[in-house]
Design an enzyme around this catalytic site. Structure first.
Site: not given
Ligand SMILES: *[C@@H]1O[C@H](CO)[C@@H](O)[C@H](O)[C@H]1NC(C)=O
Ligand SMILES: *[C@@H]1O[C@H](CO)[C@@H](O)[C@H](O)[C@H]1NC(C)=O
Ligand SMILES: *[C@@H]1O[C@H](CO)[C@@H](O)[C@H](O)[C@H]1NC(C)=O
Ligand SMILES: *[C@@H]1O[C@H](CO)[C@@H](O)[C@H](O)[C@H]1NC(C)=O
Ligand SMILES: *[C@@H]1O[C@H](CO)[C@@H](O)[C@H](O)[C@H]1NC(C)=O
Ligand SMILES: *[C@@H]1O[C@H](CO)[C@@H](O)[C@H](O)[C@H]1NC(C)=O
Ligand SMILES: *[C@@H]1O[C@H](CO)[C@@H](O)[C@H](O)[C@H]1NC(C)=O
Ligand SMILES: *[C@@H]1O[C@H](CO)[C@@H](O)[C@H](O)[C@H]1NC(C)=O
Length: 372
Positions: A57, A71, A103, A136-137, A209, A330
């Site tokens: 971005t 965008y 990303s 950012t993702d 994030k 687990e």
């Protein structure tokens, strides 16, 4: 799997003083690792910072100043720097265009080569630090990868933006100025890889994030922040320290990292997914467990059967945004500790790629939560 990064890298030093290269058309910026794309004039009394631009971005343009979704990625590293001339009053900038993608499309080829280039860059005595501009993702994944493979006390700063460059109140330019400032700050050394957006400075190990859309999305609730920008000056809350439990892996020449899948636990989880993942070539599985790493009894049985039959390393993480998976929750599965699934996946990938066996993998995860 020990490597010498110097063998892997083209001779960037030969290009280092080349004059700025004409900008490629935004749509054509797809080259990987080809050349140094910008070098600003040198003022010898300023620190030198290298920017590795990957897209996202921060490098995107919308069709209007109110468009903040949908965008297009397209701005090159030169345009990012041109948008913030103040940067050149605090540092000399060299820039590499590594990729120009959202990303979500950052992959192992890009990660490994980026890390090699950063290691080589930080070995140069006159480089103060590096900045990675990134979507950012998946920024936290790249940041965690760099934390694990960059072998330097100099700052590695990951930065992005939540609003495209064309938006009213775009956040990219100030974030970039702060990132370059941080990368050139002596007091930023010895803190590992950092993530900075929206005035906050966080550790790559813990920062995540938290919101898909809001500007104020990167932070670490429990571990807290490392510092904060006041009037573009980074102030730190603590003396330099790296997160507990970072395992430093040597980079391999191969960009072929071990395949690790993430399975998301939920009510009525399909138990056949574990075998399907294995059949598709997974060398390890992380599951985003319910609560502290839990699975339904049916899914748990399927996972344990697969483990008993194959020894496939499985890591139990948490689908809750924050929290801790304690060892032994687990039986067959390795506890992720504080690591969320996407970071646990990278640690498992690196451990498998380095040839770790089950016990060594377990130890690598356990380093993140040492016994008191
Ligand atoms: C990495 O590649 C270089 C150059 O091809 C080679 O000299 C070196 O031995 C390789 N290292 C490993 C660990 O394979
Ligand atoms: C170089 O940087 C120093 C320190 O910021 C500054 O005082 C000086 O004016 C700069 N020189 C030039 C030619 O810009
Ligand atoms: C920045 O790089 C230039 C060119 O290599 C060098 O002369 C200068 O000393 C460096 N600046 C610092 C603060 O190290
Ligand atoms: C850079 O610093 C000089 C000298 O302090 C100042 O005149 C100039 O406005 C600054 N440029 C930017 C873009 O901040
Ligand atoms: C990673 O992405 C780059 C650029 O899009 C591409 O050239 C490369 O082949 C990809 N690698 C893998 C393993 O998909
Ligand atoms: C990191 O670099 C130091 C020398 O500065 C070296 O001794 C160490 O083996 C390196 N670690 C890794 C994981 O490459
Ligand atoms: C897996 O193996 C362990 C140890 O042999 C055994 O206790 C457990 O019952 C097995 N689990 C399944 C689902 O077969
Ligand atoms: C998964 O594969 C293992 C080993 O091949 C097998 O023992 C087990 O029955 C399979 N589980 C399911 C749910 O198909």
């Amino acid at each position: 799997m020990k490597i010498s990064t110097s063998h892997m890298l083209p001779a960037f030093t030969a290009l280092a003083l080349a004059s700025p290269i004409a900008l490629p058309h935004p749509q054509e910026v797809h080259h990987l690792f080809t050349r140094q794309d910008i070098q600003t004039p040198i003022n010898a009394s300023l620190p030198n910072v290298t920017i590795f631009a990957t897209g996202g971005t921060i490098a995107s343009q919308g069709s209007s100043n109110t468009q903040t979704v949908g965008y297009q990625v397209g701005l090159g590293v030169q345009q990012l720097v041109d948008a913030v001339p103040e940067i050149l009053n605090i540092s000399n900038i060299a820039g590499y265009q590594i990729s120009n993608v959202g990303s979500g499309s950052i992959n192992e080829t890009i990660l490994v080569r980026l890390a090699s280039m950063i290691n080589a860059e930080l070995e140069k005595e006159d480089i103060a630090g590096v900045v990675i501009t990134h979507g950012t993702d998946s920024l936290e994944e790249t940041a965690f990868f760099m934390e694990s493979v960059v072998n330097s006390s100099k700052p590695v700063v990951c930065v992005g933006a939540m609003r495209p460059a064309t938006a009213l109140s775009a956040d990219g330019p100030l974030n970039l100025l702060q990132a370059v400032t941080l990368a050139s700050t002596p007091n930023a050394r010895g803190r590992g890889t950092m993530v900075t957006l929206n005035d906050r400075i966080g550790s790559a190990f813990y920062t995540t994030k938290n919101n898909a859309n809001s500007l104020d999305t990167f932070y670490s609730t429990e571990a807290g922040q490392l510092g904060f920008f006041i009037n573009q000056v980074p102030y730190f809350y603590y003396a330099p320290a790296t997160p507990i439990g970072v395992t430093h892996f040597p980079l391999t020449n191969s960009t072929d990292l071990a395949q690790v899948d993430i399975l998301y636990a939920h009510q009525d989880m399909d138990p056949t997914l574990f075998n399907a993942s294995y059949a598709a070539g997974a060398q390890g599985i992380v599951f985003a467990g319910m609560g502290a790493g839990g699975l339904s009894s049916v899914a748990r049985l399927a996972a344990e059967e697969l483990f008993n039959a194959t020894g496939l390393p499985m890591v139990a993480s948490h689908r809750s945004p924050d929290g801790f998976v304690p060892s032994g929750s687990e039986g067959f599965a390795i506890a992720s500790g504080f690591l969320n699934p996407q970071k646990a996946r990278i640690l498992l990938q690196l451990a498998l790629t380095a040839g770790y066996g089950y016990e060594e993998i377990k130890e690598a995860f356990a380093l993140g939560y040492p016994a008191p």
